[in-house]
Design a protein around this motif. Structure first.
Motif, PDB file in Angstrom:
ATOM      1  N   MET A   1       0.854  -1.205   0.000  1.00 57.13           N
ATOM      2  CA  MET A   1       0.000   0.000   0.000  1.00 57.13           C
ATOM      3  C   MET A   1       0.883   1.245   0.000  1.00 57.13           C
ATOM      4  SD  MET A   1      -2.970   1.058   2.746  1.00 57.13           S
ATOM      5  CE  MET A   1      -3.973   2.526   2.510  1.00 57.13           C
ATOM      6  N   ILE A   2       1.610   1.451  -1.105  1.00 62.22           N
ATOM      7  CA  ILE A   2       2.439   2.645  -1.252  1.00 62.22           C
ATOM      8  C   ILE A   2       1.720   3.599  -2.206  1.00 62.22           C
ATOM      9  CG2 ILE A   2       4.677   3.599  -1.898  1.00 62.22           C
ATOM     10  CD1 ILE A   2       5.938   0.904  -1.427  1.00 62.22           C
ATOM     11  N   PRO A   3       1.292   4.773  -1.752  1.00 60.47           N
ATOM     12  CA  PRO A   3       0.657   5.731  -2.666  1.00 60.47           C
ATOM     13  C   PRO A   3       1.584   6.054  -3.834  1.00 60.47           C
ATOM     14  CG  PRO A   3       0.372   6.411  -0.376  1.00 60.47           C
ATOM     15  CD  PRO A   3       1.348   5.271  -0.366  1.00 60.47           C
ATOM     16  N   GLU A   4       1.019   6.197  -5.023  1.00 59.06           N
ATOM     17  CA  GLU A   4       1.830   6.418  -6.230  1.00 59.06           C
ATOM     18  C   GLU A   4       2.734   7.634  -6.107  1.00 59.06           C
ATOM     19  OE1 GLU A   4       2.280   4.493  -8.986  1.00 59.06           O
ATOM     20  OE2 GLU A   4       1.160   3.055  -7.751  1.00 59.06           O
ATOM     21  N   ILE A   5       2.256   8.701  -5.481  1.00 54.46           N
ATOM     22  CA  ILE A   5       3.062   9.921  -5.365  1.00 54.46           C
ATOM     23  C   ILE A   5       4.336   9.666  -4.567  1.00 54.46           C
ATOM     24  CG2 ILE A   5       1.831  10.760  -3.310  1.00 54.46           C
ATOM     25  CD1 ILE A   5       3.354  12.882  -6.179  1.00 54.46           C
ATOM     26  N   GLU A   6       4.312   8.682  -3.667  1.00 47.15           N
ATOM     27  CA  GLU A   6       5.493   8.410  -2.847  1.00 47.15           C
ATOM     28  C   GLU A   6       6.542   7.602  -3.598  1.00 47.15           C
ATOM     29  OE1 GLU A   6       4.534   7.230   1.157  1.00 47.15           O
ATOM     30  OE2 GLU A   6       2.808   8.569   1.223  1.00 47.15           O
ATOM     31  N   LYS A   7       6.152   7.048  -4.771  1.00 47.16           N
ATOM     32  CA  LYS A   7       7.100   6.345  -5.629  1.00 47.16           C
ATOM     33  C   LYS A   7       7.558   7.226  -6.794  1.00 47.16           C
ATOM     34  CE  LYS A   7       4.241   2.805  -6.188  1.00 47.16           C
ATOM     35  NZ  LYS A   7       3.699   1.510  -6.670  1.00 47.16           N
ATOM     36  N   ALA A   8       6.986   8.427  -6.893  1.00 52.21           N
ATOM     37  CA  ALA A   8       7.323   9.348  -7.984  1.00 52.21           C
ATOM     38  C   ALA A   8       8.728   9.915  -7.781  1.00 52.21           C
ATOM     39  CB  ALA A   8       6.290  10.469  -8.045  1.00 52.21           C
ATOM     40  N   SER A   9       9.256  10.555  -8.821  1.00 51.71           N
ATOM     41  CA  SER A   9      10.585  11.167  -8.732  1.00 51.71           C
ATOM     42  C   SER A   9      10.521  12.415  -7.849  1.00 51.71           C
ATOM     43  CB  SER A   9      11.089  11.554 -10.115  1.00 51.71           C
ATOM     44  OG  SER A   9      10.290  12.612 -10.640  1.00 51.71           O
ATOM     45  N   ALA A  10      11.681  12.874  -7.399  1.00 48.24           N
ATOM     46  CA  ALA A  10      11.740  14.066  -6.548  1.00 48.24           C
ATOM     47  C   ALA A  10      11.137  15.273  -7.253  1.00 48.24           C
ATOM     48  CB  ALA A  10      13.189  14.344  -6.152  1.00 48.24           C
TER      49      ALA A  10
ATOM     50  N   CYS B   1      15.710   4.956  -0.694  1.00 46.69           N
ATOM     51  CA  CYS B   1      15.346   3.977   0.327  1.00 46.69           C
ATOM     52  C   CYS B   1      15.006   2.655  -0.349  1.00 46.69           C
ATOM     53  CB  CYS B   1      14.152   4.470   1.146  1.00 46.69           C
ATOM     54  SG  CYS B   1      13.739   3.382   2.537  1.00 46.69           S
ATOM     55  N   SER B   2      15.411   1.569   0.251  1.00 42.89           N
ATOM     56  CA  SER B   2      15.217   0.246  -0.346  1.00 42.89           C
ATOM     57  C   SER B   2      13.754  -0.161  -0.448  1.00 42.89           C
ATOM     58  CB  SER B   2      15.979  -0.804   0.470  1.00 42.89           C
ATOM     59  OG  SER B   2      15.522  -0.823   1.819  1.00 42.89           O
ATOM     60  N   CYS B   3      12.855   0.569   0.237  1.00 37.38           N
ATOM     61  CA  CYS B   3      11.440   0.184   0.235  1.00 37.38           C
ATOM     62  C   CYS B   3      10.713   0.595  -1.042  1.00 37.38           C
ATOM     63  CB  CYS B   3      10.725   0.776   1.452  1.00 37.38           C
ATOM     64  SG  CYS B   3      10.457   2.565   1.351  1.00 37.38           S
ATOM     65  N   GLY B   4      11.354   1.428  -1.879  1.00 36.98           N
ATOM     66  CA  GLY B   4      10.714   1.849  -3.126  1.00 36.98           C
ATOM     67  C   GLY B   4      10.116   3.242  -3.070  1.00 36.98           C
ATOM     68  N   ARG B   5      10.056   3.843  -1.875  1.00 41.92           N
ATOM     69  CA  ARG B   5       9.555   5.213  -1.758  1.00 41.92           C
ATOM     70  C   ARG B   5      10.691   6.185  -2.085  1.00 41.92           C
ATOM     71  NH1 ARG B   5       7.331   2.111   2.086  1.00 41.92           N
ATOM     72  NH2 ARG B   5       5.068   2.170   2.366  1.00 41.92           N
ATOM     73  N   ASN B   6      10.355   7.292  -2.725  1.00 41.09           N
ATOM     74  CA  ASN B   6      11.352   8.316  -3.040  1.00 41.09           C
ATOM     75  C   ASN B   6      11.158   9.564  -2.193  1.00 41.09           C
ATOM     76  OD1 ASN B   6      12.648   6.811  -5.073  1.00 41.09           O
ATOM     77  ND2 ASN B   6      11.038   7.338  -6.537  1.00 41.09           N
ATOM     78  N   THR B   7      10.497   9.407  -1.082  1.00 44.70           N
ATOM     79  CA  THR B   7      10.191  10.548  -0.221  1.00 44.70           C
ATOM     80  C   THR B   7      11.333  10.845   0.740  1.00 44.70           C
ATOM     81  OG1 THR B   7       9.048   8.982   1.215  1.00 44.70           O
ATOM     82  CG2 THR B   7       7.692  10.254  -0.297  1.00 44.70           C
TER      83      THR B   7
END
Length: 431
Positions: free
Chosen positions: A1-10, A311-317
């Motif tokens: 359950m990772i929101p798409e915006i949190e996987k987006a680029s900086a 971060c290894s979890c896939g989030r770019n936040t």
């Protein structure tokens, strides 16, 4: 359950936040008496605020302003308010926050994605070891978040190890939501009553109110004590009533993840300018999507460092490191700058220390003085010297240390109307 915006680029996250910021500014200019006055007083044309960097054109908001002008922050009619919560104020009286139905849904979403960030799923059962009453936002947020996530929740409330263990053994929760030092009390109770804690089914704890990690993300003394006996994962979470948002650790445990769809985070220096990378500053937040009482550039008082490595979890936040301390609790002691959490870590190294209070005052020559009031069954000169030596080795200074009985310390830690234990009493004279 990772929101798409949190996987987006900086750059995509920044563009998203800038669009949300413009929406917020229009909303505040239309509905907030306080911010209408700020924009007017400082001749701020909100259409000139187009980027996150432009935020520096707007003055910061302080907790004192929030307290003095509390009602002027409300952006809706009182008929739309569903829930009232409060947080401690710097001027004595609590600061009231009003939440609409939309705000409660946002709060539930925030906590659901925060729990998911820490690995909780709809297959888990969570035991809530904090109060849900007394106008406390956190307890309500945890309940709403677990419900939205689809996880089970056991509302036990704070304290009473016997009741906690009765619920753990009966309902088999997989995660606990607790103040970490209380986990030590659960461990001690289990030891006294022959409960095998590592056969209890608990696999993790979402920890609130106290730090678990050093600045390099290694476990601190308190967390090491817990995991020495109990083979569970500990997850830090950082939040406040004013933010209506949490920063939870993921499984990588390298800081609390930012939810860019819910909050804009700045790290500022003493002149309210952004700090350089890898520098500690004051967390300053702008809430997104809040209907009742949104905040713009609110200074939280917490000193933190931002981390932006992948971060290894896939989030770019962005991730927040452990809180270094409260800006107002910064202590200048014998030429050394200290924050109470550094002293917490040292005292937690000693199993003989049962509880304590850090008391800060102003001495006769107008400088900061520290007195550590400690409860211990072993009130010996040897222990006192060991603690002093440890302080000297770690912090290069030794505060005054006094032994007190446990009841005296407990009375100081739990004053009337307090919803959580107090570790620091600041008696310093203010100008």
């Amino acid at each position: 359950m990772i929101p798409e915006i949190e996987k987006a680029s900086a750059s995509e996250i920044k563009a998203f936040q800038e669009k949300e910021l413009k929406t917020l500014l229009v909303y505040l200019n239309t509905n907030s008496k306080f911010y209408q006055q700020v924009f007017k007083t400082h001749n701020i044309d909100i259409t000139s605020i187009n980027t996150l960097e432009d935020l520096t054109k707007i003055p910061t908001t302080t907790k004192d302003q929030l307290q003095v002008n509390n009602d002027d922050f409300l952006c809706v009619s009182k008929t739309k308010i569903i829930d009232y919560v409060s947080t401690s104020g710097t001027l004595g009286d609590p600061v009231i926050f009003a939440l609409t139905d939309k705000d409660l849904n946002r709060l539930a979403y925030n906590e659901a994605i925060s729990f998911a960030c820490s690995g909780v799923t709809n297959q888990d059962v969570m035991q809530l070891m904090t109060t849900i009453d007394r106008r406390f936002m956190a307890g309500l947020a945890y309940f709403l978040g677990a419900r939205k996530l689809g996880a089970g929740i056991i509302r036990v409330g704070a304290g009473i190890p016997e009741l906690q263990w009765d619920s753990i053994l009966k309902f088999k929760p997989t995660y606990l939501i607790a103040v970490p030092s209380f986990l030590l009390k659960l461990i001690e109770y289990a030891r006294q009553h022959d409960i095998d804690i590592n056969q209890s089914g608990v696999k993790g704890a979402i920890c609130i109110g106290e730090p678990l990690r050093n600045q390099d993300f290694s476990l601190n003394a308190l967390a090491k004590k817990i995991t020495y006996d109990w083979d569970i994962e500990l997850f830090s979470t950082y939040a406040s009533t004013e933010m209506n948002t949490a920063f939870n650790e993921c499984e990588a445990q390298q800081g609390g993840h930012h939810h860019p769809e819910l909050i804009i985070a700045e790290i500022l220096d003493e002149n309210d300018n952004p700090v350089k990378p890898n520098t500690v500053g004051e967390l300053t937040i702008t809430t997104l999507g809040v209907e009742g009482m949104p905040l713009l550039r609110f200074k939280t008082g917490d000193m933190v460092m931002a981390h932006t490595s992948p971060c290894s979890c896939g989030r770019n936040t962005m991730r927040l490191g452990p809180v270094v301390g409260r800006r107002k609790q910064m202590i200048k002691y014998k030429g050394t700058t200290l924050y109470p959490p550094a002293m917490d870590n040292i005292l937690n190294d000693f199993n003989q220390v049962e509880s304590y209070i850090i008391e800060i005052s102003t001495n006769d020559i107008g400088t900061d003085e520290i007195c550590l009031k400690i409860a211990s069954k072993e009130q010996s000169t040897k222990l006192l010297q060991q603690i002093k030596d440890h302080f000297r080795a770690k912090l290069r200074v030794t505060p005054k240390i006094e032994f007190h009985d446990k009841k005296t310390i407990q009375k100081l830690q739990f004053p009337a109307m307090s919803r959580k234990p107090i570790k620091v009493i600041d008696k310093r004279k203010t100008e």
